[in-house]
Design an enzyme around this catalytic site. Structure first.
Site, mmCIF file in Angstrom:
data_model
loop_
_atom_site.group_PDB
_atom_site.id
_atom_site.type_symbol
_atom_site.label_atom_id
_atom_site.label_comp_id
_atom_site.label_asym_id
_atom_site.label_seq_id
_atom_site.Cartn_x
_atom_site.Cartn_y
_atom_site.Cartn_z
ATOM 1 N N PHE A 1 0.847 -1.197 0.000
ATOM 2 C CA PHE A 1 0.000 0.000 0.000
ATOM 3 C C PHE A 1 0.880 1.243 0.000
ATOM 4 O O PHE A 1 1.763 1.382 0.847
ATOM 5 C CB PHE A 1 -0.946 0.036 1.204
ATOM 6 C CG PHE A 1 -1.900 1.206 1.127
ATOM 7 C CD1 PHE A 1 -3.006 1.170 0.301
ATOM 8 C CD2 PHE A 1 -1.654 2.362 1.851
ATOM 9 C CE1 PHE A 1 -3.862 2.262 0.186
ATOM 10 C CE2 PHE A 1 -2.501 3.464 1.748
ATOM 11 C CZ PHE A 1 -3.604 3.410 0.916
ATOM 12 N N ASP B 1 9.064 2.300 1.669
ATOM 13 C CA ASP B 1 7.905 3.035 2.167
ATOM 14 C C ASP B 1 7.786 2.710 3.656
ATOM 15 O O ASP B 1 7.308 1.644 4.037
ATOM 16 C CB ASP B 1 6.655 2.600 1.399
ATOM 17 C CG ASP B 1 5.394 3.313 1.889
ATOM 18 O OD1 ASP B 1 5.416 3.855 3.017
ATOM 19 O OD2 ASP B 1 4.397 3.316 1.154
ATOM 20 N N LYS C 1 2.774 8.901 8.669
ATOM 21 C CA LYS C 1 1.897 8.619 9.822
ATOM 22 C C LYS C 1 2.357 9.151 11.187
ATOM 23 O O LYS C 1 1.780 10.090 11.710
ATOM 24 C CB LYS C 1 1.616 7.118 9.881
ATOM 25 C CG LYS C 1 0.699 6.680 8.734
ATOM 26 C CD LYS C 1 0.159 5.288 8.925
ATOM 27 C CE LYS C 1 -1.006 4.992 8.004
ATOM 28 N NZ LYS C 1 -0.653 4.652 6.630
#
Ligand SMILES: *Cc1c(COP(=O)(O)O)cnc(C)c1O
Length: 390
Positions: A131, A216, A245
């Site tokens: 993702f 990532d 995040k």
């Protein structure tokens, strides 16, 4: 009363609304208390309203929120220094989300290849069930049908291979290949931890073929796995890394980090963000790093993670419908033999927040400041739900 008709229905939201948070606890509109094992999807890594971060946001908001990147931003320089000191990277570019950080990484990869005299090399190999975000480029990098469906044509330049399979990566390389982009641990697909040696194998392949290796770390970074960065469980480093995040404890912020030789290809005017790295976000992020590193939060993550893992393994012994328990630091998943949605809904009913991934997996990303007692309480709620449902 629900009053959602003015919002686009992009989210299948729960009807509960929270109005206050402190540490691992949240309170809803009725004043009911909840235990938070999701931390805003791995964002509130220091728990809700960590005092130092709250104070830094308050102070900075009263002093200067935004000036744009047309001028020097000393807090941004300080933050870049602090972040790069934790890892292989020499330089940082700041933006506002994980998807934007990955956009920057994709652009930087293409630009580097072009500047190095390989304009035909633009393709990036990514992994199935990874993702990377919801923008057109990052959803094209995200090899999941449910993310891509309806938004075709996809952006060209991505090729997909199975995760945890270096041989498949090597086979996918062509004269067009520019880089390899993976999560050190796949988060959204339910905490998929690759075999030891996988990341090292990717590094070796990238070196052999002159490709850039991009990690990532939007979900695995900022201490989530027990090391500051997820790839630091391995013995190698990438060329580019993205983070978001947990970076600023909930103030929107992302960053793309790179080695000096790669970062040099972003020359003035080639990439930009109006909001990226503004004083407010930088102040929140600096206070986050200070708490994580200087106040000893990071040191405790591995031990707390081991405690959570042990507790979940005890549940696994008790309930045959638990297929697998996967834990790295405080990134955890319980895969069930049955749909997870009802289990998740029952947990929320019993005032425990977690998320359901890929249909059958419960994912937990609790605050890194969680206590052992809170871990016990949360696992006991999951146990009670499994007990009552099955
Ligand atoms: C959440 C996530 C993203 C997307 O971040 P946004 O801030 O929602 O754009 C990208 N990559 C990974 C690994 C993520 O977990």
């Amino acid at each position: 009363m629900n009053d959602t008709h003015s919002l686009m229905l992009t989210y299948a939201r729960n009807s509960v609304a929270f109005v206050r948070g402190e540490g691992t606890r949240l309170w809803d509109e009725e004043g009911l208390e909840y235990l938070d094992f999701l931390a805003g999807i791995g964002v509130n890594n220091l728990g809700h309203c960590p005092p130092k971060v709250t104070a830094a946001i308050r102070e900075q908001a009263g002093q200067l929120v935004h000036t744009s990147n047309l001028y020097r931003i000393p807090l941004q320089e300080k933050l870049a220094q602090r972040l790069t000191a934790t890892c292989f990277a020499d330089q940082a570019f700041f933006c506002n989300s994980g998807a934007e950080a990955n956009e920057a990484a994709i652009k930087l990869t293409r630009k580097t290849m072009r500047d190095r005299g390989h304009p035909g090399r633009f393709e990036i190999i990514t992994a199935f069930n990874g993702f990377h975000g919801r923008t057109l480029a990052t959803l094209s990098a995200t090899a999941q049908e449910k993310v891509q469906r309806g938004f075709e044509p996809l952006m060209p330049g991505f090729r997909y291979v199975p995760f945890n399979d270096p041989v498949a990566v090597e086979k996918a390389i062509s004269p067009y290949t520019a880089g390899i982009l993976v999560e050190p641990i796949q988060g959204e697909s339910g905490v998929r931890i690759p075999d030891d040696g996988y990341l090292e194998a990717l590094r070796a392949i990238a070196d052999r073929h002159g490709l850039l290796l991009i990690f990532d770390e939007v979900q695995t970074g900022m201490g989530r796995t027990g090391k500051f960065w997820g790839h630091q469980w391995s013995s190698m480093t990438p060329d580019i890394m993205t983070v978001a995040k947990g970076l600023a404890s909930g103030i929107p912020m992302g960053a793309c980090l790179a080695t000096a030789s790669v970062a040099a290809h972003f020359s003035p005017g080639t990439h930009a963000s109006t909001f990226g790295g503004n004083p407010l976000a930088c102040a929140a992020s600096l206070a986050t790093l200070e708490t994580l590193l200087d106040d000893g939060v990071l040191q405790k993550v591995s031990e707390l993670g081991a405690y959570l893992e042990h507790q979940l393994q005890e549940l696994e012994k008790q309930y045959k419908l638990i297929k697998a328990v996967r834990v790295r630091g405080l990134m955890a998943a319980v895969e069930l033999n049955v749909p997870a949605e009802e289990v998740g809904a029952m947990c929320l009913n019993r005032r425990l927040l977690l998320s359901c991934q890929m249909g059958t997996t419960l994912r937990m990303l609790p605050p890194l400041t969680i206590s052992k007692e809170e871990i016990e309480q949360g696992v006991a709620i999951i146990g009670s739900v499994l007990n009552d449902l099955f």
